[in-house]
Design a protein around this motif. Structure first.
Motif, PDB file in Angstrom:
ATOM      1  N   UNK A 118       0.848  -1.200   0.000  1.00  0.00           N
ATOM      2  CA  UNK A 118       0.000   0.000   0.000  1.00  0.00           C
ATOM      3  C   UNK A 118       0.881   1.246   0.000  1.00  0.00           C
ATOM      4  N   UNK A 119       1.199   1.797   1.135  1.00  0.00           N
ATOM      5  CA  UNK A 119       2.165   2.895   1.242  1.00  0.00           C
ATOM      6  C   UNK A 119       2.592   3.035   2.697  1.00  0.00           C
ATOM      7  N   UNK A 120       3.496   3.979   2.971  1.00  0.00           N
ATOM      8  CA  UNK A 120       4.066   4.076   4.311  1.00  0.00           C
ATOM      9  C   UNK A 120       3.045   4.516   5.350  1.00  0.00           C
ATOM     10  N   UNK A 121       1.955   5.116   4.908  1.00  0.00           N
ATOM     11  CA  UNK A 121       0.917   5.515   5.838  1.00  0.00           C
ATOM     12  C   UNK A 121       0.214   4.350   6.493  1.00  0.00           C
ATOM     13  N   UNK A 122       0.477   3.123   6.013  1.00  0.00           N
ATOM     14  CA  UNK A 122      -0.180   1.946   6.572  1.00  0.00           C
ATOM     15  C   UNK A 122       0.472   1.479   7.862  1.00  0.00           C
ATOM     16  N   UNK A 123       1.663   1.986   8.172  1.00  0.00           N
ATOM     17  CA  UNK A 123       2.339   1.513   9.375  1.00  0.00           C
ATOM     18  C   UNK A 123       2.412   2.613  10.433  1.00  0.00           C
ATOM     19  N   UNK A 124       2.821   2.220  11.628  1.00  0.00           N
ATOM     20  CA  UNK A 124       2.962   3.184  12.714  1.00  0.00           C
ATOM     21  C   UNK A 124       4.026   4.216  12.358  1.00  0.00           C
ATOM     22  N   UNK A 125       3.701   5.463  12.611  1.00  0.00           N
ATOM     23  CA  UNK A 125       4.637   6.547  12.302  1.00  0.00           C
ATOM     24  C   UNK A 125       5.786   6.500  13.298  1.00  0.00           C
ATOM     25  N   UNK A 126       7.006   6.364  12.775  1.00  0.00           N
ATOM     26  CA  UNK A 126       8.185   6.224  13.632  1.00  0.00           C
ATOM     27  C   UNK A 126       9.004   7.500  13.718  1.00  0.00           C
ATOM     28  N   UNK A 127       8.586   8.554  13.012  1.00  0.00           N
ATOM     29  CA  UNK A 127       9.299   9.823  13.059  1.00  0.00           C
ATOM     30  C   UNK A 127      10.337   9.952  11.964  1.00  0.00           C
ATOM     31  N   UNK A 128      10.433  11.139  11.393  1.00  0.00           N
ATOM     32  CA  UNK A 128      11.521  11.425  10.462  1.00  0.00           C
ATOM     33  C   UNK A 128      12.803  11.624  11.265  1.00  0.00           C
ATOM     34  N   UNK A 129      13.937  11.520  10.603  1.00  0.00           N
ATOM     35  CA  UNK A 129      15.206  11.620  11.318  1.00  0.00           C
ATOM     36  C   UNK A 129      15.344  12.953  12.044  1.00  0.00           C
ATOM     37  N   UNK A 130      14.934  14.044  11.400  1.00  0.00           N
ATOM     38  CA  UNK A 130      15.061  15.351  12.051  1.00  0.00           C
ATOM     39  C   UNK A 130      14.134  15.464  13.246  1.00  0.00           C
ATOM     40  N   UNK A 131      12.999  14.765  13.218  1.00  0.00           N
ATOM     41  CA  UNK A 131      12.067  14.795  14.339  1.00  0.00           C
ATOM     42  C   UNK A 131      12.615  14.008  15.527  1.00  0.00           C
ATOM     43  N   UNK A 132      13.286  12.901  15.249  1.00  0.00           N
ATOM     44  CA  UNK A 132      13.892  12.111  16.328  1.00  0.00           C
ATOM     45  C   UNK A 132      14.920  12.941  17.084  1.00  0.00           C
ATOM     46  N   UNK A 133      15.618  13.798  16.367  1.00  0.00           N
ATOM     47  CA  UNK A 133      16.618  14.670  16.970  1.00  0.00           C
ATOM     48  C   UNK A 133      15.945  15.828  17.707  1.00  0.00           C
ATOM     49  N   UNK A 134      14.894  16.385  17.112  1.00  0.00           N
ATOM     50  CA  UNK A 134      14.217  17.552  17.690  1.00  0.00           C
ATOM     51  C   UNK A 134      13.597  17.251  19.043  1.00  0.00           C
ATOM     52  N   UNK A 135      13.291  15.994  19.322  1.00  0.00           N
ATOM     53  CA  UNK A 135      12.790  15.619  20.646  1.00  0.00           C
ATOM     54  C   UNK A 135      13.761  16.097  21.727  1.00  0.00           C
ATOM     55  N   UNK A 136      15.049  15.875  21.494  1.00  0.00           N
ATOM     56  CA  UNK A 136      16.057  16.250  22.483  1.00  0.00           C
ATOM     57  C   UNK A 136      16.283  17.759  22.514  1.00  0.00           C
ATOM     58  N   UNK A 137      16.156  18.424  21.368  1.00  0.00           N
ATOM     59  CA  UNK A 137      16.285  19.881  21.348  1.00  0.00           C
ATOM     60  C   UNK A 137      15.176  20.520  22.175  1.00  0.00           C
ATOM     61  N   UNK A 138      13.943  20.050  21.988  1.00  0.00           N
ATOM     62  CA  UNK A 138      12.831  20.630  22.736  1.00  0.00           C
ATOM     63  C   UNK A 138      12.934  20.305  24.221  1.00  0.00           C
ATOM     64  N   UNK A 139      13.450  19.135  24.556  1.00  0.00           N
ATOM     65  CA  UNK A 139      13.684  18.811  25.963  1.00  0.00           C
ATOM     66  C   UNK A 139      14.723  19.752  26.560  1.00  0.00           C
ATOM     67  N   UNK A 140      15.807  19.989  25.823  1.00  0.00           N
ATOM     68  CA  UNK A 140      16.849  20.899  26.304  1.00  0.00           C
ATOM     69  C   UNK A 140      16.279  22.291  26.549  1.00  0.00           C
TER      70      UNK A 140
END
Length: 438
Positions: A118-140
Motif C-alpha cells: 500500500x504505502x508508508x501511511x499503513x504503518x505506525x509513524x516512527x518519526x523522520x530523522x530530524x524529528x527524532x533529533x528535535x525531541x532532544x532539542x525541545x527537551x533541552x
C-alpha cells in the motif's frame, strides 16, 4: 485498513475479488489526507495562541486512539502542554516519544509488508530523522526554561549521539544532516554559564566547524558572529593566544584582548523559538510504464530560509541587539527528506512491482475493467506519507548581549512581536540563558 493479499488470493468468487479491489481503491481515495485533515483545527488554534482549544481539539480527535499515530499524538500534545507552561507533563511525553521511537525502529514484518503493497501511511509513524533529533532539542529548551541546566546539557549532548546512531544505520546515501551545530553551540553556552570554560571551548570549536561547513553549504545557516566572539573571549581568558589571534584574523574581530578579559561584565543569552515548521507535502509525478499508469510519490517540505521578523532584545530602552540564526529546521527537514527519497527509490520500485502484478492479475481475471481498477488503485495508493510533527518551530535564533553587572529591563522581540519584558539581575562574569517562544 489495507487490501489483504492472502484474503484476495483465497477468494473464489470474482465478485468478492472485485469488491476487495473496489474497497482498496476507496481507501486510497479517502485516507491519504486524514492526518492533515484531523490536525488542521489543532494547528490553527496552536498557531493563533489558543493552546487550550488546541489541546481540546487534539484530545477530541481520532488521532488519540489511532495506534499508528501514537508517536505523533505524544509529540503534538507535548508541544501544546509546553506552551501551557505544563512543562513537567510535556517533558514526560517527549521522553515517552523518545522511547517509542526506539521501539518503532524495528518494525514488525507484517506491518512492513503493508507498506510495500500500500504505502508508508499503513504503518505506525516512527518519526523522520530530524524529528527524532528535535525531541532532544525541545527537551533541552524546556529544561533551560526551568533553570535545570544540567538536564539541558544532557539533552543537548544526546542530539549528536542520536544523529550518529541514525547515520550509522544507513550503509549509503547518508543524511547531509549528520552533525548538529546548534546542539554544540547550546552545550557550549551551558558549559560557559557554569564556569566550565575548557569544555565550552571544545563545543564552541566543534559548533564553529559545522557552521562553517555543512550548515553554510546545505542549510543556509552562516556562522553566528556572537559565537565567534564568545569563543575568542574564552580563548583569551584561558591564555590561548595563538588560537585567539588566528580566530581574530579570520573573522576580523573588533575586540582587544583587554576587552575580552574584562570580568566585570555579564552576558544575557536569549533562545528564541521562531515560527512554525512547514507541513509535509507530496512531491510526485506520473508515468505510463508497460501499459500501466505509475505514480511516484515522495514526502517533501518546502526549502526556504524562514523570513522571521524582528527578533532580539532592547535593554534599558537603549539600542537593540538582534538575534542570529542558530538552526533552520525547515531547511534541515527539507534536506533530510530529500536524502530519504534517494534511499527509498528501491523500496518504492518493489512496491510498484507488486501493484503491477496485481493489475495484470486483475485484468486477466476481470478483463479490461479489472485492469482499469488495478491501474487506478496503483495510482491512488502510491501516495506519500505526509504525516509529521506539525507543531515544531521553524527556526531557533540566539541573541547574546553583553551588559554591565546589575539590574536591567529587557524587552524581548520574537518574530516581530514583543513577547516579554523582563527584569534581570546579572552578576559580574555571569552568563544567563533565557528561553522564549510565542
Amino acid at each position: 485498513m489495507v487490501l489483504n493479499l492472502a484474503l484476495y488470493s483465497k477468494a473464489k468468487s470474482p465478485k468478492i475479488r472485485a469488491s476487495l479491489l473496489v474497497a482498496a481503491l476507496s481507501l486510497g481515495l479517502g485516507a491519504c489526507a486524514s492526518y492533515t485533515d484531523e490536525t488542521r483545527e489543532v494547528v490553527s488554534a496552536y498557531r493563533s495562541g489558543n493552546y487550550e482549544q488546541a489541546l481540546s481539539k487534539l484530545d477530541g480527535s481520532d488521532i488519540k486512539e489511532q495506534s499508528r499515530n501514537q508517536l505523533l499524538y505524544f509529540l503534538e500534545r507535548a508541544m501544546i502542554l509546553d506552551r501551557l507552561s505544563q512543562r513537567d507533563d510535556s517533558r514526560q511525553l517527549l521522553l515517552k516519544s523518545d522511547q517509542l521511537i526506539d521501539k518503532l525502529y524495528t518494525t514488525s514484518v507484517s506491518k512492513e509488508a503493508a507498506t510495500y503493497f500500500y504505502n508508508e501511511g499503513a504503518q505506525s509513524y516512527a518519526g523522520e530523522d530530524y524529528e527524532k533529533v528535535a525531541v532532544h532539542t525541545m527537551l533541552a529548551h524546556s529544561f533551560i526554561e526551568d533553570g535545570r541546566l544540567d538536564a539541558a546539557r544532557v539533552e543537548a549532548l544526546k542530539i549528536n549521539s542520536r544523529l550518529s546512531e541514525i547515520n550509522g544505520f544507513y550503509e549509503e546515501n547518508k543524511n547531509h544532516y549528520k552533525e548538529d551545530a546548534y546542539a554544540r553551540y547550546l552545550a557550549a553556552m551551558i558549559y560557559e554559564s557554569r564556569g566550565e570554560d575548557d569544555s565550552a571551548i571544545v563545543d564552541y570549536r566543534n559548533a564553529l566547524k559545522v557552521y562553517e561547513n555543512d550548515y553554510a553549504k546545505f542549510f543556509a545557516n552562516p556562522v553566528p558572529d556572537q559565537l565567534v566572539h564568545a569563543l575568542y573571549k574564552l580563548l583569551i581568558r584561558r591564555s590561548r593566544q595563538s588560537e585567539a589571534q588566528q580566530l581574530k584574523d579570520t573573522y576580523k574581530i573588533n575586540l582587544s584582548p583587554k576587552e575580552a578579559r574584562d570580568s566585570s561584565e555579564a552576558e544575557l543569552v536569549i533562545i528564541h523559538e521562531v515560527g512554525h515548521i512547514n507541513r509535509k507535502e507530496r512531491a510526485e509525478f506520473m508515468l505510463p510504464l508497460g501499459g500501466q499508469l505509475v505514480r511516484f510519490s515522495f514526502p517533501a517540505i518546502r526549502a526556504f530560509s524562514y523570513p522571521y521578523g524582528r527578533t532580539g532584545v532592547t535593554v534599558d530602552g537603549q539600542a537593540s541587539t538582534y538575534g542570529e540564526l542558530g538552526q533552520n529546521l525547515n531547511l534541515i527537514a527539507s534536506k533530510t527528506l530529500d536524502d530519504r527519497r534517494t534511499r527509498t527509490v528501491l523500496k518504492s520500485g518493489a512496491r510498484l512491482l507488486l501493484k503491477g502484478q496485481l493489475t495484470q492479475k486483475a485484468q486477466k481475471e476481470f478483463g479490461p475493467l479489472g485492469g482499469l481498477v488495478g491501474n487506478l488503485y496503483g495510482a491512488v495508493t502510491e501516495t506519500a506519507d505526509t504525516r509529521s510533527w506539525t507543531l515544531l518551530p521553524a527556526a531557533f535564533v540566539v541573541t547574546r548581549v553583553t551588559l554591565k553587572a546589575g539590574e536591567h529591563s529587557v524587552t524581548i522581540y520574537n518574530d516581530g512581536r514583543v513577547v516579554g519584558i523582563k527584569s534581570v539581575r546579572l552578576q559580574a562574569g555571569q552568563l544567563q540563558i533565557v528561553r522564549v517562544h510565542g
